[in-house]
Design a protein around this motif. Structure first.
Motif, PDB file in Angstrom:
ATOM      1  N   ALA A   9       0.809  -1.279  -0.022  1.00  0.00           N
ATOM      2  CA  ALA A   9      -0.176  -0.068  -0.151  1.00  0.00           C
ATOM      3  C   ALA A   9       0.863   1.379   0.047  1.00  0.00           C
ATOM      4  O   ALA A   9       0.700   2.383  -0.660  1.00  0.00           O
ATOM      5  N   ARG A  10       1.967   1.244   0.839  1.00  0.00           N
ATOM      6  CA  ARG A  10       2.900   2.396   0.967  1.00  0.00           C
ATOM      7  C   ARG A  10       3.426   2.779  -0.624  1.00  0.00           C
ATOM      8  O   ARG A  10       3.697   3.638  -0.940  1.00  0.00           O
ATOM      9  N   LYS A  11       3.837   1.518  -1.128  1.00  0.00           N
ATOM     10  CA  LYS A  11       4.438   1.786  -2.470  1.00  0.00           C
ATOM     11  C   LYS A  11       3.327   2.076  -3.731  1.00  0.00           C
ATOM     12  O   LYS A  11       3.749   2.983  -4.529  1.00  0.00           O
ATOM     13  N   LEU A  12       2.471   1.684  -3.530  1.00  0.00           N
ATOM     14  CA  LEU A  12       1.181   2.114  -4.309  1.00  0.00           C
ATOM     15  C   LEU A  12       1.050   3.564  -4.253  1.00  0.00           C
ATOM     16  O   LEU A  12       0.863   4.264  -5.349  1.00  0.00           O
ATOM     17  N   VAL A  13       0.964   4.255  -2.950  1.00  0.00           N
ATOM     18  CA  VAL A  13       0.894   5.523  -2.767  1.00  0.00           C
ATOM     19  C   VAL A  13       2.101   6.428  -3.213  1.00  0.00           C
ATOM     20  O   VAL A  13       1.915   7.404  -3.958  1.00  0.00           O
ATOM     21  N   ASP A  14       3.163   5.808  -3.253  1.00  0.00           N
ATOM     22  CA  ASP A  14       4.471   6.635  -3.515  1.00  0.00           C
ATOM     23  C   ASP A  14       4.385   6.476  -5.172  1.00  0.00           C
ATOM     24  O   ASP A  14       4.724   7.486  -5.785  1.00  0.00           O
ATOM     25  N   LYS A  15       3.645   5.561  -5.665  1.00  0.00           N
ATOM     26  CA  LYS A  15       3.791   5.583  -7.456  1.00  0.00           C
ATOM     27  C   LYS A  15       2.506   6.563  -7.733  1.00  0.00           C
ATOM     28  O   LYS A  15       2.297   6.809  -8.996  1.00  0.00           O
ATOM     29  N   GLY A  16       1.413   6.745  -7.029  1.00  0.00           N
ATOM     30  CA  GLY A  16       0.353   7.954  -7.537  1.00  0.00           C
ATOM     31  C   GLY A  16      -0.945   7.293  -7.272  1.00  0.00           C
ATOM     32  O   GLY A  16      -1.901   7.743  -7.805  1.00  0.00           O
ATOM     33  N   PHE A  17      -0.948   5.964  -6.709  1.00  0.00           N
ATOM     34  CA  PHE A  17      -2.227   5.438  -6.460  1.00  0.00           C
ATOM     35  C   PHE A  17      -2.967   5.815  -5.252  1.00  0.00           C
ATOM     36  O   PHE A  17      -2.424   5.911  -4.256  1.00  0.00           O
ATOM     37  N   ALA A  18      -4.296   5.819  -5.287  1.00  0.00           N
ATOM     38  CA  ALA A  18      -5.173   5.590  -3.913  1.00  0.00           C
ATOM     39  C   ALA A  18      -5.393   4.133  -3.578  1.00  0.00           C
ATOM     40  O   ALA A  18      -4.921   3.092  -4.713  1.00  0.00           O
ATOM     41  N   VAL A  19      -5.511   3.867  -2.611  1.00  0.00           N
ATOM     42  CA  VAL A  19      -5.814   2.143  -2.145  1.00  0.00           C
ATOM     43  C   VAL A  19      -7.248   2.218  -1.717  1.00  0.00           C
ATOM     44  O   VAL A  19      -7.644   2.938  -0.958  1.00  0.00           O
ATOM     45  N   ILE A  20      -7.738   0.981  -2.103  1.00  0.00           N
ATOM     46  CA  ILE A  20      -9.087   0.756  -1.913  1.00  0.00           C
ATOM     47  C   ILE A  20      -9.174  -0.370  -1.230  1.00  0.00           C
ATOM     48  O   ILE A  20      -8.713  -1.489  -1.720  1.00  0.00           O
ATOM     49  N   THR A  21      -9.835  -0.767  -0.136  1.00  0.00           N
ATOM     50  CA  THR A  21     -10.045  -2.063   0.533  1.00  0.00           C
ATOM     51  C   THR A  21     -11.611  -2.126   1.024  1.00  0.00           C
ATOM     52  O   THR A  21     -12.343  -1.219   0.808  1.00  0.00           O
ATOM     53  N   GLY A  22     -11.818  -3.323   1.717  1.00  0.00           N
ATOM     54  CA  GLY A  22     -13.271  -3.379   2.186  1.00  0.00           C
ATOM     55  C   GLY A  22     -13.485  -2.682   3.413  1.00  0.00           C
ATOM     56  O   GLY A  22     -14.455  -2.819   4.066  1.00  0.00           O
ATOM     57  N   GLY A  23     -12.227  -1.924   3.999  1.00  0.00           N
ATOM     58  CA  GLY A  23     -12.433  -1.001   5.310  1.00  0.00           C
ATOM     59  C   GLY A  23     -12.369  -1.845   6.693  1.00  0.00           C
ATOM     60  O   GLY A  23     -12.469  -1.148   7.561  1.00  0.00           O
ATOM     61  N   GLY A  24     -12.428  -3.070   6.587  1.00  0.00           N
ATOM     62  CA  GLY A  24     -12.415  -3.728   7.962  1.00  0.00           C
ATOM     63  C   GLY A  24     -10.995  -4.110   8.427  1.00  0.00           C
ATOM     64  O   GLY A  24     -10.185  -3.434   8.156  1.00  0.00           O
ATOM     65  N   PRO A  25     -10.877  -5.026   9.289  1.00  0.00           N
ATOM     66  CA  PRO A  25      -9.648  -5.556   9.911  1.00  0.00           C
ATOM     67  C   PRO A  25      -8.748  -6.471   8.985  1.00  0.00           C
ATOM     68  O   PRO A  25      -9.054  -6.718   7.955  1.00  0.00           O
ATOM     69  N   GLY A  26      -7.831  -7.027   9.647  1.00  0.00           N
ATOM     70  CA  GLY A  26      -6.935  -7.916   8.971  1.00  0.00           C
ATOM     71  C   GLY A  26      -6.195  -7.166   7.710  1.00  0.00           C
ATOM     72  O   GLY A  26      -5.655  -6.074   7.688  1.00  0.00           O
ATOM     73  N   ILE A  27      -6.223  -7.955   6.526  1.00  0.00           N
ATOM     74  CA  ILE A  27      -5.596  -7.151   5.304  1.00  0.00           C
ATOM     75  C   ILE A  27      -5.876  -6.147   4.889  1.00  0.00           C
ATOM     76  O   ILE A  27      -5.168  -5.269   4.517  1.00  0.00           O
ATOM     77  N   MET A  28      -7.187  -5.850   5.061  1.00  0.00           N
ATOM     78  CA  MET A  28      -8.078  -4.557   4.683  1.00  0.00           C
ATOM     79  C   MET A  28      -7.400  -3.409   5.483  1.00  0.00           C
ATOM     80  O   MET A  28      -7.142  -2.323   5.088  1.00  0.00           O
ATOM     81  N   GLU A  29      -7.287  -3.696   6.943  1.00  0.00           N
ATOM     82  CA  GLU A  29      -6.590  -2.486   7.922  1.00  0.00           C
ATOM     83  C   GLU A  29      -5.284  -2.485   7.368  1.00  0.00           C
ATOM     84  O   GLU A  29      -4.737  -1.157   7.448  1.00  0.00           O
ATOM     85  N   ALA A  30      -4.718  -3.576   7.072  1.00  0.00           N
ATOM     86  CA  ALA A  30      -3.076  -3.439   6.855  1.00  0.00           C
ATOM     87  C   ALA A  30      -3.007  -2.419   5.397  1.00  0.00           C
ATOM     88  O   ALA A  30      -1.972  -1.648   5.389  1.00  0.00           O
ATOM     89  N   GLY A  31      -3.877  -2.589   4.438  1.00  0.00           N
ATOM     90  CA  GLY A  31      -3.822  -1.907   3.172  1.00  0.00           C
ATOM     91  C   GLY A  31      -4.095  -0.452   3.474  1.00  0.00           C
ATOM     92  O   GLY A  31      -3.430   0.615   2.861  1.00  0.00           O
ATOM     93  N   ASN A  32      -5.070  -0.357   4.293  1.00  0.00           N
ATOM     94  CA  ASN A  32      -5.468   1.267   4.612  1.00  0.00           C
ATOM     95  C   ASN A  32      -4.456   1.971   5.502  1.00  0.00           C
ATOM     96  O   ASN A  32      -4.067   3.082   5.406  1.00  0.00           O
ATOM     97  N   LYS A  33      -3.824   1.089   6.229  1.00  0.00           N
ATOM     98  CA  LYS A  33      -2.663   1.830   7.274  1.00  0.00           C
ATOM     99  C   LYS A  33      -1.633   2.048   6.346  1.00  0.00           C
ATOM    100  O   LYS A  33      -1.117   3.201   6.799  1.00  0.00           O
ATOM    101  N   GLY A  34      -0.870   1.210   5.533  1.00  0.00           N
ATOM    102  CA  GLY A  34       0.026   1.433   4.622  1.00  0.00           C
ATOM    103  C   GLY A  34      -0.380   2.781   3.929  1.00  0.00           C
ATOM    104  O   GLY A  34       0.762   3.562   3.813  1.00  0.00           O
ATOM    105  N   ALA A  35      -1.565   2.942   3.134  1.00  0.00           N
ATOM    106  CA  ALA A  35      -1.689   4.064   2.390  1.00  0.00           C
ATOM    107  C   ALA A  35      -2.022   5.303   3.267  1.00  0.00           C
ATOM    108  O   ALA A  35      -1.158   6.613   2.728  1.00  0.00           O
ATOM    109  N   TYR A  36      -2.615   5.183   4.490  1.00  0.00           N
ATOM    110  CA  TYR A  36      -2.370   6.375   5.326  1.00  0.00           C
ATOM    111  C   TYR A  36      -1.362   6.789   5.818  1.00  0.00           C
ATOM    112  O   TYR A  36      -1.100   8.149   5.871  1.00  0.00           O
TER     113      TYR A  36
END
Length: 246
Positions: free
Chosen positions: A88-115
């Motif tokens: 998620a961090r590297k996607l943001v660095d490349k210019g992407f937004a990150v979308i997840t299902g908004g919940g815990p687990g992998i979803m939380e990790a994706g949102n956390k990295g982007a945030y």
């Protein structure tokens, strides 16, 4: 003291005896009472319409985005949680937004990295029997009653998918996306399966029982990139705006 049961129904939070109300998807699929259509379903159509309008309104100005799918049960000390944060961090660095299902687990990790990379971190939540809630790393969040409305938002606003290890929900999202790519409903749409060991058994079955049985063509397997490498997963997504969305 027992933790109270709660769940969201769109913008509404239900607890206590109200928690026993059927979920919107459940009511839609199981409703069989006499005169059900004339008394209920036309109004439900308006509710479904409102979900699409709300989602389109919230996401219409979203920059090119990648969706990350995966298990809600993955813990923060799991290597896949850490890998998802890095992706998620590297996607943001490349210019992407990150979308997840908004919940815990992998979803939380994706949102956390982007945030934490100061990027746009989107959560598309869904009504479930027990309150799952949005994680704490979301900058745009939309809650849905209906899975099909939520799935439309994933597809409409994503340039590609990165699928981490997960269960039935993850497989559902994976195969729906692959079906739309295979049938040309969406054009060039990168799909990454991250975690070779996790996906190996499934892919062996697909190559064997399905492809060898003639149920799909062998070329359909070229739709998928399988990797353990974060940078390879990012590269597969292309450049922001390179591939069209729905």
């Amino acid at each position: 003291m027992t933790e109270p049961k709660r769940r969201r129904q769109g913008a509404v939070l239900l607890g206590g005896k109200e928690h026993a109300q059927p979920m919107a998807d459940q009511a839609l699929l199981e409703g069989r009472e006499k005169n059900h259509w004339s008394q209920h379903d036309p109004w439900r159509v308006l509710r479904i319409q409102s979900e699409f309008v709300e989602g389109f309104d919230a996401l219409n100005a979203l920059e090119p985005a990648v969706s990350i799918f995966g298990s809600a049960r993955t813990k923060p000390n799991d290597p896949m949680y850490k890998a998802t944060e890095e992706i998620a961090r590297k996607l943001v660095d490349k210019g992407f937004a990150v979308i997840t299902g908004g919940g815990p687990g992998i979803m939380e990790a994706g949102n956390k990295g982007a945030y934490e990379a100061d990027g746009c971190s989107v959560g598309l939540g869904i009504e479930l029997p027990h309150e799952q809630g949005m994680n704490d790393y979301i900058t745009i969040g939309v809650n849905f009653r209906y899975f099909f409305a939520r799935k439309m938002m994933f597809l409409k606003y994503s340039q590609g998918f990165i699928t981490m290890p997960g269960g039935f929900g993850t497989l559902d999202e994976l195969f729906e996306a692959l079906t739309l790519i295979q049938t040309g409903k969406v054009t060039h749409f990168p799909m990454v399966l991250f975690g070779r060991d996790h996906w190996a058994g499934l892919l062996d079955w697909v190559r064997g029982s399905i492809a060898e049985g003639g149920y799909i063509s062998h070329e359909d397997l070229d739709l998928i990139t399988v990797t353990d490498d974060v940078d390879e997963a990012i590269e597969a997504m292309g450049e922001p705006g390179q591939f069209g969305t729905v």
